[in-house]
Design a protein around this motif. Structure first.
Motif, PDB file in Angstrom:
ATOM      1  N   LYS A   1      -0.322   3.862  -2.689  1.00  0.00           N
ATOM      2  CA  LYS A   1      -1.445   4.796  -2.336  1.00  0.00           C
ATOM      3  C   LYS A   1      -1.163   5.580  -1.248  1.00  0.00           C
ATOM      4  O   LYS A   1      -1.764   6.840  -1.243  1.00  0.00           O
ATOM      5  CB  LYS A   1      -2.349   3.523  -1.654  1.00  0.00           C
ATOM      6  CG  LYS A   1      -3.604   4.190  -1.432  1.00  0.00           C
ATOM      7  CD  LYS A   1      -4.798   2.806  -1.040  1.00  0.00           C
ATOM      8  CE  LYS A   1      -6.301   3.699  -0.777  1.00  0.00           C
ATOM      9  NZ  LYS A   1      -7.148   2.557  -0.687  1.00  0.00           N
ATOM     10  N   LYS A   2      -0.409   5.242  -0.222  1.00  0.00           N
ATOM     11  CA  LYS A   2       0.079   6.104   0.669  1.00  0.00           C
ATOM     12  C   LYS A   2       0.943   7.410   0.249  1.00  0.00           C
ATOM     13  O   LYS A   2       0.599   8.559   0.773  1.00  0.00           O
ATOM     14  CB  LYS A   2       0.885   5.763   1.956  1.00  0.00           C
ATOM     15  CG  LYS A   2      -0.196   4.495   2.721  1.00  0.00           C
ATOM     16  CD  LYS A   2       0.820   3.649   3.927  1.00  0.00           C
ATOM     17  CE  LYS A   2       0.018   2.711   4.421  1.00  0.00           C
ATOM     18  NZ  LYS A   2       0.820   1.821   5.229  1.00  0.00           N
TER      19      LYS A   2
ATOM     20  N   LEU B   1      -5.193   2.444  -9.025  1.00  0.00           N
ATOM     21  CA  LEU B   1      -4.597   3.394  -8.037  1.00  0.00           C
ATOM     22  C   LEU B   1      -5.254   4.761  -8.086  1.00  0.00           C
ATOM     23  O   LEU B   1      -5.440   5.331  -7.105  1.00  0.00           O
ATOM     24  CB  LEU B   1      -3.141   3.320  -8.172  1.00  0.00           C
ATOM     25  CG  LEU B   1      -2.379   4.271  -7.084  1.00  0.00           C
ATOM     26  CD1 LEU B   1      -2.681   3.909  -5.826  1.00  0.00           C
ATOM     27  CD2 LEU B   1      -0.891   4.150  -7.529  1.00  0.00           C
ATOM     28  N   TYR B   2      -5.048   5.378  -9.489  1.00  0.00           N
ATOM     29  CA  TYR B   2      -5.383   7.076  -9.206  1.00  0.00           C
ATOM     30  C   TYR B   2      -6.460   7.087  -9.440  1.00  0.00           C
ATOM     31  O   TYR B   2      -7.201   8.189  -8.890  1.00  0.00           O
ATOM     32  CB  TYR B   2      -4.648   7.273 -10.692  1.00  0.00           C
ATOM     33  CG  TYR B   2      -3.073   7.133 -10.741  1.00  0.00           C
ATOM     34  CD1 TYR B   2      -2.178   7.875  -9.583  1.00  0.00           C
ATOM     35  CD2 TYR B   2      -2.475   6.298 -11.554  1.00  0.00           C
ATOM     36  CE1 TYR B   2      -1.049   7.844  -9.654  1.00  0.00           C
ATOM     37  CE2 TYR B   2      -0.887   5.965 -11.434  1.00  0.00           C
ATOM     38  CZ  TYR B   2      -0.103   6.917 -10.433  1.00  0.00           C
ATOM     39  OH  TYR B   2       0.892   6.545 -10.382  1.00  0.00           O
TER      40      TYR B   2
ATOM     41  N   GLY C   1       0.786  -1.217   0.036  1.00  0.00           N
ATOM     42  CA  GLY C   1       0.115  -0.041   0.088  1.00  0.00           C
ATOM     43  C   GLY C   1       0.843   1.127  -0.043  1.00  0.00           C
ATOM     44  O   GLY C   1       0.361   2.439   0.302  1.00  0.00           O
TER      45      GLY C   1
ATOM     46  N   SER D   1      -1.601   9.864  -1.618  1.00  0.00           N
ATOM     47  CA  SER D   1      -2.455  10.528  -0.543  1.00  0.00           C
ATOM     48  C   SER D   1      -1.710  11.416   0.085  1.00  0.00           C
ATOM     49  O   SER D   1      -2.107  12.659   0.279  1.00  0.00           O
ATOM     50  CB  SER D   1      -3.054   9.386   0.647  1.00  0.00           C
ATOM     51  OG  SER D   1      -3.630  10.298   1.583  1.00  0.00           O
TER      52      SER D   1
ATOM     53  N   GLN E   1      -8.879   6.068  -7.333  1.00  0.00           N
ATOM     54  CA  GLN E   1      -9.085   6.278  -5.945  1.00  0.00           C
ATOM     55  C   GLN E   1      -9.086   7.702  -5.352  1.00  0.00           C
ATOM     56  O   GLN E   1      -9.583   8.219  -4.442  1.00  0.00           O
ATOM     57  CB  GLN E   1      -8.182   5.428  -5.012  1.00  0.00           C
ATOM     58  CG  GLN E   1      -8.472   3.828  -5.430  1.00  0.00           C
ATOM     59  CD  GLN E   1      -7.470   2.896  -4.602  1.00  0.00           C
ATOM     60  OE1 GLN E   1      -7.407   2.961  -3.370  1.00  0.00           O
ATOM     61  NE2 GLN E   1      -6.552   2.228  -5.459  1.00  0.00           N
ATOM     62  N   PHE E   2      -7.932   8.227  -6.146  1.00  0.00           N
ATOM     63  CA  PHE E   2      -8.129   9.791  -5.805  1.00  0.00           C
ATOM     64  C   PHE E   2      -8.742  10.771  -6.601  1.00  0.00           C
ATOM     65  O   PHE E   2      -8.346  12.131  -6.691  1.00  0.00           O
ATOM     66  CB  PHE E   2      -6.710  10.100  -5.731  1.00  0.00           C
ATOM     67  CG  PHE E   2      -5.754   9.106  -4.549  1.00  0.00           C
ATOM     68  CD1 PHE E   2      -5.790   9.512  -3.255  1.00  0.00           C
ATOM     69  CD2 PHE E   2      -5.254   7.827  -4.886  1.00  0.00           C
ATOM     70  CE1 PHE E   2      -5.083   8.681  -2.425  1.00  0.00           C
ATOM     71  CE2 PHE E   2      -4.594   7.147  -4.080  1.00  0.00           C
ATOM     72  CZ  PHE E   2      -4.609   7.845  -2.717  1.00  0.00           C
TER      73      PHE E   2
END
Length: 146
Positions: free
Chosen positions: A91-92, A119-120, A88, A95, A122-123
């Motif tokens: 992802k961190k 992944l992207y 992860g 973020s 999610q943001f």
């Protein structure tokens, strides 16, 4: 800015960047910057907002934003070394970066990826609307003149 989580340091401090490790990864292991010269990597870092992930003082991840810090940011050169994937960390890192004070209130955040859409997304990243309005000059393999 820096955060320590689960023994990993996430930082935007350029003095911590290990440019030789970044260059090795980008030039040898990435699909997007194969054969990139070390001086090109150094210049790109100098002119970007950069982030690193560190474990026990060793850099194991990197990403940078090409940005004017007012209207636009292009996310690029994102990687986590293979031995550290699946934890992860990417992802961190995203973020940590997306909430960075220098990247707030931009009109557009953009990137290109072959394999990390999930992944992207999610943001908040999504396919470009009206891609016919986008233009580019693309030079295939600019670093290997053979």
């Amino acid at each position: 800015m820096q955060v320590i989580e689960d023994g990993f340091l996430f930082s935007d401090q350029k003095e911590l960047l290990q440019i030789d490790r970044i260059h090795r990864y980008l030039s040898k292991e990435s699909y997007w910057a194969k054969d990139i010269p070390a001086e090109t990597v150094a210049t790109s870092i100098q002119n970007s907002l950069c982030f690193g992930i560190y474990k026990s003082g060793i850099q194991i991840g990197f990403a940078r934003w090409i940005t004017d810090k007012a209207t636009f940011g292009w996310l690029c050169d994102v990687y986590v070394e293979e031995d550290y994937r699946g934890k992860g960390l990417a992802k961190k890192l995203i973020s940590f970066m997306i909430f960075h004070p220098d990247l707030q209130n931009l009109r557009r955040y953009q990137l290109a990826t072959h394999d990390a859409h999930g992944l992207y997304e999610q943001f908040g990243f999504s396919q470009i609307k009206n891609p016919e309005n986008q233009m580019a000059i693309s030079i295939s393999n600019p670093y290997n003149k053979d």
